[in-house]
Design a protein around this motif. Structure first.
Motif, short mmCIF file in Angstrom:
data_model
loop_
_atom_site.label_atom_id
_atom_site.label_comp_id
_atom_site.label_asym_id
_atom_site.label_seq_id
_atom_site.Cartn_x
_atom_site.Cartn_y
_atom_site.Cartn_z
N ARG A 128 0.85 -1.20 0.00
CA ARG A 128 0.00 0.00 0.00
C ARG A 128 0.88 1.25 0.00
O ARG A 128 0.62 2.20 -0.74
CB ARG A 128 -0.91 -0.02 1.24
CG ARG A 128 -1.73 1.24 1.36
CD ARG A 128 -2.79 1.15 2.42
NE ARG A 128 -3.17 2.49 2.84
CZ ARG A 128 -3.99 2.75 3.83
NH1 ARG A 128 -4.54 1.76 4.50
NH2 ARG A 128 -4.28 4.00 4.15
N ALA A 129 1.94 1.22 0.80
CA ALA A 129 2.84 2.38 0.86
C ALA A 129 3.52 2.61 -0.49
O ALA A 129 3.67 3.75 -0.93
CB ALA A 129 3.89 2.17 1.95
N GLU A 130 3.90 1.52 -1.15
CA GLU A 130 4.63 1.66 -2.42
C GLU A 130 3.75 2.15 -3.57
O GLU A 130 4.24 2.71 -4.53
CB GLU A 130 5.28 0.32 -2.82
CG GLU A 130 6.38 -0.15 -1.89
CD GLU A 130 7.42 0.92 -1.58
OE1 GLU A 130 7.67 1.79 -2.43
OE2 GLU A 130 7.95 0.91 -0.46
N ARG A 131 2.45 1.94 -3.46
CA ARG A 131 1.57 2.33 -4.57
C ARG A 131 1.43 3.84 -4.68
O ARG A 131 1.21 4.37 -5.75
CB ARG A 131 0.20 1.65 -4.42
CG ARG A 131 0.29 0.15 -4.73
CD ARG A 131 -1.01 -0.54 -4.48
NE ARG A 131 -1.99 -0.27 -5.53
CZ ARG A 131 -1.99 -0.89 -6.71
NH1 ARG A 131 -1.08 -1.81 -6.97
NH2 ARG A 131 -2.90 -0.60 -7.61
N ASN A 132 1.55 4.52 -3.55
CA ASN A 132 1.59 5.99 -3.60
C ASN A 132 2.46 6.48 -2.45
O ASN A 132 1.95 6.96 -1.43
CB ASN A 132 0.17 6.58 -3.51
CG ASN A 132 0.18 8.10 -3.75
OD1 ASN A 132 1.25 8.72 -3.73
ND2 ASN A 132 -0.99 8.67 -3.96
N PRO A 133 3.78 6.32 -2.60
CA PRO A 133 4.68 6.63 -1.49
C PRO A 133 4.57 8.06 -1.01
O PRO A 133 4.69 8.33 0.20
CB PRO A 133 6.08 6.38 -2.08
CG PRO A 133 5.87 5.59 -3.30
CD PRO A 133 4.47 5.85 -3.79
N HIS A 134 4.33 8.99 -1.93
CA HIS A 134 4.28 10.39 -1.51
C HIS A 134 3.13 10.64 -0.55
O HIS A 134 3.31 11.09 0.57
CB HIS A 134 4.18 11.29 -2.75
CG HIS A 134 4.36 12.73 -2.40
ND1 HIS A 134 3.85 13.74 -3.17
CD2 HIS A 134 4.98 13.32 -1.35
CE1 HIS A 134 4.15 14.91 -2.60
NE2 HIS A 134 4.83 14.68 -1.50
N ARG A 135 1.92 10.23 -0.97
CA ARG A 135 0.77 10.49 -0.11
C ARG A 135 0.84 9.66 1.18
O ARG A 135 0.54 10.14 2.27
CB ARG A 135 -0.54 10.18 -0.85
CG ARG A 135 -1.73 10.52 0.02
CD ARG A 135 -3.05 10.64 -0.67
NE ARG A 135 -4.02 11.01 0.36
CZ ARG A 135 -4.26 12.25 0.77
NH1 ARG A 135 -3.63 13.27 0.20
NH2 ARG A 135 -5.11 12.50 1.74
N PHE A 136 1.27 8.39 1.02
CA PHE A 136 1.32 7.51 2.20
C PHE A 136 2.22 8.13 3.27
O PHE A 136 1.85 8.24 4.44
CB PHE A 136 1.84 6.12 1.81
CG PHE A 136 1.77 5.13 2.94
CD1 PHE A 136 0.58 4.47 3.23
CD2 PHE A 136 2.87 4.87 3.74
CE1 PHE A 136 0.49 3.55 4.28
CE2 PHE A 136 2.80 3.96 4.80
CZ PHE A 136 1.61 3.30 5.05
N ASN A 137 3.40 8.55 2.85
CA ASN A 137 4.37 9.06 3.83
C ASN A 137 4.08 10.48 4.27
O ASN A 137 4.32 10.85 5.41
CB ASN A 137 5.79 8.95 3.27
CG ASN A 137 6.24 7.49 3.24
OD1 ASN A 137 6.57 6.92 4.26
ND2 ASN A 137 6.19 6.87 2.07
N ARG A 138 3.55 11.28 3.35
CA ARG A 138 3.32 12.69 3.67
C ARG A 138 2.07 12.89 4.52
O ARG A 138 2.04 13.71 5.42
CB ARG A 138 3.20 13.47 2.36
CG ARG A 138 3.07 14.94 2.55
CD ARG A 138 2.93 15.65 1.20
NE ARG A 138 2.77 17.07 1.44
CZ ARG A 138 3.55 17.99 0.92
NH1 ARG A 138 4.52 17.66 0.11
NH2 ARG A 138 3.35 19.26 1.19
N VAL A 139 1.03 12.09 4.23
CA VAL A 139 -0.28 12.35 4.84
C VAL A 139 -0.74 11.23 5.77
O VAL A 139 -1.19 11.47 6.89
CB VAL A 139 -1.34 12.58 3.74
CG1 VAL A 139 -2.72 12.81 4.35
CG2 VAL A 139 -0.94 13.71 2.83
N GLU A 140 -0.61 9.99 5.28
CA GLU A 140 -1.32 8.90 5.97
C GLU A 140 -0.57 8.30 7.15
O GLU A 140 -1.17 7.89 8.14
CB GLU A 140 -1.65 7.78 4.96
CG GLU A 140 -2.61 8.25 3.88
CD GLU A 140 -2.80 7.23 2.76
OE1 GLU A 140 -2.40 6.08 2.92
OE2 GLU A 140 -3.35 7.62 1.72
#
Ligand SMILES: Cc1ncc(COP(=O)(O)O)c(C=O)c1O
Length: 373
Positions: free
Chosen positions: A36-48
């Motif tokens: 899940r993190a790899e599918r959208n690393p930017h949003r996952f790490n920045r927001v979620e």
């Protein structure tokens, strides 16, 4: 159960305590978070990730029975101990107290900080098999007005002994010495009321006996105790727990999967399952001792629920430099067990995990008897 824990069936696994193992479903849950993190690393790490990590921490705190705002994520006991030692202001002449049963890596961390500050390490010494009173008086004798920190193991690594840490904390309080409980083996093995132990700090690995992915540990500190994380990053200054939640960019899947590991521990039977493991390892200890014709007298009065010592026959493993060759000898025979040298005596530290069965200890005995030490 070997399959459920994804272990090599050609190996006899009798050392769950050293590194733990996450069951296959828990590994799969971790892989799903990673994906899940790899599918959208930017949003996952920045927001979620921040909220998810905090939620997983609340879950871990619930399992341990502590206030989530006083529970801090760390990767392991080494990291938690490093945070506590790094937060101390040590001066020449100060003293750090540990015991002769303390964990080697923790001892190295103490040595590093003591050497930098000109402080000293004082060891509480007590023999294998010491009763609670003797253990507490050894710590009391090691503490003084110069003590800046007492590290007391809840379950000792080399000797698998349950230490009466509340009584040690009470003795340390007599001279105003702060106490850190090294509870590396406690979560999932001992049902402790952590704040009631009377310590200032407590650190426990979830990845040994609570079946979470490796790299998930919780540091607790009493309300009011200030601790700086070992890794300083964006959430520094946001309070005790939050300041540990985000040690920069890394793989958060393990922490996020901790709730799955804890649920697995519960589904296996929780504390009832722990008492079954205690029966299994006590029986295994007797089988092994009988096969080796060694006595179990003088062993820890209060042993760890799922870990026990068995003395090796006389003349075997009589010096510390024989520990690694002894391990290699066993590991080449496809047995994973902890050889221990303590106070001049050689032991095997055996464990019982959900994937062990009574005949595992008979197989161990057969192999040990055949070895050309
Ligand atoms: C008593 C004790 N303290 C500390 C540790 C270190 O744990 P970690 O390698 O998770 O930092 C261990 C590991 O087995 C241990 O048994």
């Amino acid at each position: 159960m070997l399959e459920a824990f994804g272990l090599d069936p050609d190996v006899l696994h009798l050392n769950h305590g050293s590194f733990g193992v996450a069951p296959v479903v828990v590994r799969q849950a971790a892989a799903a978070w990673r994906e899940r993190a790899e599918r959208n690393p930017h949003r996952f790490n920045r927001v979620e990730v921040a909220g998810l990590v905090a939620t997983a921490r609340e879950h871990a705190a619930g399992f341990l029975g502590i206030d989530p705002s006083r529970a801090a994520w760390v990767r392991n006991v080494s990291e938690g101990v490093s945070a506590i030692l790094g937060s101390l202001e040590l001066h020449p002449g100060d003293e750090l107290v540990t015991s002769t049963h303390g964990y080697g890596a923790v001892r190295k961390a103490l040595g590093h900080h003591a050497a930098r500050a000109g402080a000293r390490i004082i060891e509480a010494a007590y023999p294998v098999g010491a009763g609670d009173d003797l253990i507490v008086s050894a710590y009391a004798a090691a503490c003084s007005r110069r003590t800046r920190l007492v590290i007391v193991d809840r379950i000792t690594s080399p000797t698998a002994t349950v230490v009466p840490v509340a009584a040690v904390a009470a003795a340390a309080a007599q001279v105003g010495a702060p106490v850190l409980v090294d509870a590396a083996h406690a979560p999932g093995q001992l049902r402790d009321d952590i704040p009631a132990l009377g310590a200032d700090h407590w650190i426990g690995n979830l990845h040994k006996w609570a079946y979470t992915p490796r790299g998930s540990a919780i540091l607790w500190s009493r309300p009011g105790a200030e601790v700086t994380p070992t890794v300083l990053s964006w959430q520094l200054g946001e309070g005790y727990a939050a300041s540990f939640d985000y040690p920069g960019t890394w793989d958060y899947a393990g922490w996020l999967t901790a709730p799955d590991g804890l649920a697995y521990w519960q589904a296996l039977g929780g504390w009832d399952a722990v008492s079954r493991l205690a029966d299994l390892v006590a029986d295994g200890q007797k089988r092994l001792a009988a096969a080796l014709a060694v006595t179990l007298e003088g062993l820890p009065a209060t042993p760890a629920p799922a870990m026990r010592l068995v003395p090796l026959p006389e003349g075997v493993l009589t010096s510390p430099d024989q520990v690694d060759p002894c391990y290699e000898l066993l590991s080449r025979r496809r047995v994973e067990v902890a050889p221990i040298h303590f106070d001049g005596t050689g032991y095997l530290r055996i464990a019982a995990a959900p994937y062990n069965t009574p005949d595992d200890y008979d197989r161990l005995a057969d192999i040990v008897r055949e070895l050309d030490w």
